[in-house]
Design a protein around this motif. Sequence first.
Motif: not given
Length: 500
Positions: A80-98
């Motif tokens: 997800l090069p333009s959204l990035g993990s941070a963007g996916a988390i902000a959208l509510g699509l994902a969360r971080i685990a470690g």
Amino acid sequence: MPLLLDSDAIARLRADLRAAPYTAARCDEVLEAVAAGALAREQRLPAERATRAHADPVAVLIRLFILGDPVDLRDADRALPSLGSAGAIALGLARIAGDALIATCDLQPYGDENTDWWVASDQGEIATRAPLRTDHVLGVGGASATLAAWTPRPRVSRALDLGTGCGVQALHLAGHADRVVATDLSTRALAYAAFNAALNEQEWELRTGSMLEPVAGERFGLIVSNPPFVITPRDAHVPTYEYRDAGGHGDDTVQALVAGLGEHLEPGGIAQILANWEVSDSGDWRNRIGAWAQGAGVDAWVVLREIQDPGQYAETWARDGGQQSGTADYARMYASWLDDFASRSVSGVAFGVVTLHRPTVERAPFVELTDARGPVTGPMGPVIERGIAARSWLAEHDDDAVLDATWTVAQDVTVEHHYRPGEAEPRVIVARQGGGLRVTDRLDTVGAALLSVCDGDLSARAALVAIAALLDLDADEVRAEQTPRLRGWIADGLIVAATG
Ligand SMILES: C[S@@+](CC[C@H](N)C(=O)[O-])C[C@H]1O[C@@H](n2cnc3c(N)ncnc32)[C@H](O)[C@@H]1O
């Protein structure tokens, strides 16, 4: 949940999914046949093996959004090069685990012949490995695809998707409707629908409410519904899953829809719904749905696709929420279904596709009940549209019009002659439709002769006079006998009006 409706971030997600390209065809390539087939049967292991060491962004997106596996943050950022993990988390699509990203919803590619879409929904059992929550929002399921395939797609100004869920049917409607109204009782479902509309650059008017309440007094050119039609015992053993069960008794949700949809159709408008209805011990599958269809106040065409006995039905729906057979919960649910059906003397549950149509002229509505339990291929929407047009023509024309017209055998119809060895005359002659509902008609000599002269030359009346003379039969009797047969062939599309 909840997903954020941030149009910039959604545009970045779209760009990444497009670039991957995260399409159904590309997922099938990455998974290859065995894993793709297993996934379709809700078996995750082959897909895990096919994607775990695969660096392709599509493999990463499958692991993240379909299998629900933790994905290394660096891999996720590459996929997800333009959204990035941070963007996916902000959208509510994902969360971080470690140092991993874990999806919090399902996001899958979906499409028709012309378009690739993406559909976000709740994660299913493949990802969660646990029974579903009762307010689960379904993604694209077998029933969604069935309804989409059986829906006629005329250009209309307003279309309604009743019980839209995450918006699967609405995606299709937007391609041929100027305005799409999509309703649901579930606000969680509508939140996904709003996200999916934005992700796929579509605009739908979303309304919350039960069944037809949100569209009171309104009419549409096309209504589709994959409603919560599952017949569910009302006891403590069986959860009320919002996505499949509106909380009624027996099949009364479908009955209410068949009774109520007609008044929401514009002249010429069509409603296409999936349905379950009960078949009683003493009866034919036609009895119950036929009575509802007679009372619909508009044309009604019911196509039966399957009948399950109470045991098969209980097994299907007890497993559907994610229960393993063999558990005590499963056994209690199974027994509840059997008791519920026994209390109403139900011997089977029919599944079919119901089409309602408001005529464009003042006339009595037609009711047609078709048993088409065999396999069909390809999109059936055009078959339904042609079938409604043919039946409307028949309802608006008398036998003289049928006899005075000239007919041609449809391109996909063949005739089989079956002989006993050594005999010169066939014992059985069958006309067989290659496409559509694959209708067959066993023909007598007159019927076979009539079909063979439907070649666009003679009117049906002239053809019947010639056949009667050739076979030394009374012309009036032949005409009286064969006219209903002609009507049946026209309705089923075995013969079509000759052009030119
Ligand atoms: C089988 S799902 C269909 C989802 C989607 N349209 C599709 O084709 O995949 C049925 C939908 O009906 C909704 N529903 C349940 N009860 C309802 C009611 N009383 N009125 C309107 N929608 C309802 C559920 O929330 C669910 O989204």
